[in-house]
Design a protein around this motif. Sequence first.
Motif, PDB file in Angstrom:
ATOM      1  N   GLU A 160       2.313  76.758 -16.461  1.00 52.77           N
ATOM      2  CA  GLU A 160       1.247  75.892 -16.962  1.00 52.77           C
ATOM      3  C   GLU A 160       0.350  75.489 -15.798  1.00 52.77           C
ATOM      4  N   THR A 175      -2.692  72.506 -19.204  1.00 59.90           N
ATOM      5  CA  THR A 175      -2.437  73.371 -20.350  1.00 59.90           C
ATOM      6  C   THR A 175      -1.070  73.091 -20.970  1.00 59.90           C
ATOM      7  N   ASP A 181       0.062  80.763 -17.883  1.00 56.44           N
ATOM      8  CA  ASP A 181      -1.296  80.321 -17.560  1.00 56.44           C
ATOM      9  C   ASP A 181      -1.368  80.269 -16.046  1.00 56.44           C
ATOM     10  N   SER A 197      -4.383  83.935 -19.087  1.00 55.39           N
ATOM     11  CA  SER A 197      -3.302  83.449 -19.926  1.00 55.39           C
ATOM     12  C   SER A 197      -2.713  84.589 -20.746  1.00 55.39           C
ATOM     13  N   ARG A 199      -0.985  84.778 -24.033  1.00 53.47           N
ATOM     14  CA  ARG A 199      -0.668  83.965 -25.213  1.00 53.47           C
ATOM     15  C   ARG A 199      -0.400  84.803 -26.455  1.00 53.47           C
ATOM     16  N   THR A 215     -10.215  74.417 -24.772  1.00 51.14           N
ATOM     17  CA  THR A 215      -9.884  75.757 -24.318  1.00 51.14           C
ATOM     18  C   THR A 215     -10.573  76.800 -25.192  1.00 51.14           C
TER      19      THR A 215
END
Length: 244
Positions: A160, A175, A181, A197, A199, A215
Amino acid sequence: MKHYLLALVLVLVGASACKSTPPLSSRFSNKSRPVPPNGYRPAPAKALELSGENCCGIFLPDEKSILYLSRNRSRHQNSQIYRAKSDGSLEKRITFHDGDDQGISIDRQSQKLLYASTTDEGKEAPLFLKNALAAQKPPSLVELPIAIGPRPAWTNQNFELYTSELDGSHIYRVTQSPGMDSEARFSSNGEEIVFTSIRDGRAGIFTTDKSGKKTVAISKSQNQEGEAVWSPDGKKLLWVRYDQ
């Protein structure tokens, strides 16, 4: 802020992805070294006498001090952020996390420190805690970021983003998302952050504000993307798209 986007595309040969990556030394053994310009005489390099394994150093805006990552020290195995004078003196540990830190950046306006860390996500992952408690010593989650083969060694570990003062105080978690990240950079005015990132199973480029509440996904590409940087005026982004 309106962004005009740029992307560098790194084209990969499909067949090469199936082969094992040879050592870097063998890949470059037959290449000639660059020749310096006539009359150019650089000062001799000086190794800084620092403990542990160190990498990823950056200068602070005053150019008199540096920040860098260090791991495998007597008091910690994980990679942590340190500060020292540019000659290596007056070394001071900045972060005291039980996870790994990486990706150091500085906002030149506010002198805020921006970095990625596994410290909180590690605590939130029951499987990691179970394995860590069973180990003889706390494991370092990842290797320090290095380039291997055609793209960076991205990790599936849960990093993060965090900001803090340069002395490590007033830590703020930016985040809150599963996955990595990292590779974060402040914009020139310090109001926005661009980062890589993972995700949705691939590495992509995102921006957010300092609070992490706004974001935005920058690209809709299905390719791996990373290593984004801002233009000096903060109106453009440049990053690498891996065409594979």
